[in-house]
Design a protein around this motif. Structure first.
Motif, PDB file in Angstrom:
ATOM      1  N   LYS A  97      -7.085   4.982  -0.670  1.00  0.00           N
ATOM      2  CA  LYS A  97      -7.516   4.111   0.428  1.00  0.00           C
ATOM      3  C   LYS A  97      -8.775   3.338   0.060  1.00  0.00           C
ATOM      4  O   LYS A  97      -8.893   2.132   0.329  1.00  0.00           O
ATOM      5  CB  LYS A  97      -7.754   4.961   1.681  1.00  0.00           C
TER       6      LYS A  97
ATOM      7  N   ASN B  23      -0.314   4.148   7.330  1.00  0.00           N
ATOM      8  CA  ASN B  23      -1.763   4.319   7.419  1.00  0.00           C
ATOM      9  C   ASN B  23      -2.308   3.335   8.452  1.00  0.00           C
ATOM     10  O   ASN B  23      -2.338   2.127   8.215  1.00  0.00           O
ATOM     11  CB  ASN B  23      -2.410   4.104   6.054  1.00  0.00           C
TER      12      ASN B  23
ATOM     13  N   GLY C 237       0.585  -4.546   3.691  1.00  0.00           N
ATOM     14  CA  GLY C 237       0.607  -3.517   4.717  1.00  0.00           C
ATOM     15  C   GLY C 237       1.955  -3.313   5.384  1.00  0.00           C
ATOM     16  O   GLY C 237       2.073  -2.518   6.322  1.00  0.00           O
TER      17      GLY C 237
ATOM     18  N   TYR D 146       0.821  -1.212   0.000  1.00  0.00           N
ATOM     19  CA  TYR D 146       0.000   0.000   0.000  1.00  0.00           C
ATOM     20  C   TYR D 146       0.853   1.259   0.000  1.00  0.00           C
ATOM     21  O   TYR D 146       0.636   2.178  -0.793  1.00  0.00           O
ATOM     22  CB  TYR D 146      -0.924  -0.001   1.223  1.00  0.00           C
ATOM     23  N   GLU D 147       1.830   1.298   0.879  1.00  0.00           N
ATOM     24  CA  GLU D 147       2.590   2.529   1.082  1.00  0.00           C
ATOM     25  C   GLU D 147       3.376   2.930  -0.155  1.00  0.00           C
ATOM     26  O   GLU D 147       3.433   4.116  -0.517  1.00  0.00           O
ATOM     27  CB  GLU D 147       3.554   2.349   2.266  1.00  0.00           C
TER      28      GLU D 147
ATOM     29  N   THR E 196       3.520   0.294   6.280  1.00  0.00           N
ATOM     30  CA  THR E 196       2.565   1.363   6.013  1.00  0.00           C
ATOM     31  C   THR E 196       2.427   2.283   7.219  1.00  0.00           C
ATOM     32  O   THR E 196       2.500   1.841   8.370  1.00  0.00           O
ATOM     33  CB  THR E 196       1.185   0.811   5.633  1.00  0.00           C
TER      34      THR E 196
END
Length: 202
Positions: A57, A120, A115, A30-31, A118
């Motif tokens: 997102k 987030n 993930g 994701y990052e 990340t």
């Protein structure tokens, strides 16, 4: 020169675009995946991306759901279809070795790898919940076998379920690091030997 178009191409296939985004998040996490990466992979502009999927997102959340439906449901199927916890674990680990090494597909498991690193918190928490839900499902099945007498009453259900989850996470990372299918199938068989050891009940 004609001005650039702002809308989606007429031939836009949302489902195919979602799968491309899924695979990009799966490969990069994701990052590390930027909006620019996504628009380049999908072949659309940022306004079209936002119109079709919302922000990054929201798109990631949708790809995680799609991953579970398309690629990641083998453990749930094994738990639902196999007669014992041991049979379900055996099938899950063997199928993990296969699923994590399919040619032309990113290695490993998206839920395990996407993930990593990340910042987030929502993304990290959702993936953590999904991983722990798998462990919980194995634990419930182990406890059901204990109640039925298929497994010894002294079996440490929580530790045994966590062991299965840990092996799967290790297999996923190993696949990303280049381990081939034969190697991971051997890992699966070694893990099953450990399951069968008397110490598994400790």
């Amino acid at each position: 020169m004609a001005p650039p178009t702002r809308g989606r191409p007429r031939s836009f296939d949302r489902d195919a675009a979602l799968d491309k985004a899924l695979r990009l998040f799966w490969r990069q996490g994701y990052e590390a995946t930027s909006i620019s990466d996504l628009t380049g992979e999908l072949g659309i502009g940022a306004p079209s991306l936002y119109a079709a999927f919302g922000d990054k997102k929201q798109l990631f959340d949708e790809t995680v759901t799609a991953y579970g439906a398309r690629y990641g449901g083998f453990a749930a199927r094994a738990l639902a279809e196999e007669p014992t916890a041991r049979a379900a674990v055996a099938r899950t680990l063997r199928e993990a070795a296969i699923e994590y090494t399919i040619p032309g597909q990113p290695g490993g498991c998206m839920v395990i790898s996407a993930g990593i690193n990340t910042t987030n918190a929502e993304v990290a928490a959702r993936l953590e919940r999904m991983r722990n839900a798998n462990v919980d499902a194995f634990e419930q099945r182990i406890r059901a076998d204990m109640a039925a007498g298929t497994l010894p009453a002294q079996t440490n259900a929580a530790a045994l379920a966590r062991y299965v989850g840990t092996v799967m996470q290790g297999m996923s990372q190993s696949a990303r690091d280049g381990a081939d299918r034969a190697e991971l199938l051997t890992v699966a068989e070694l893990a099953l030997r450990a399951w069968d050891e008397p110490a598994a009940g400790g």
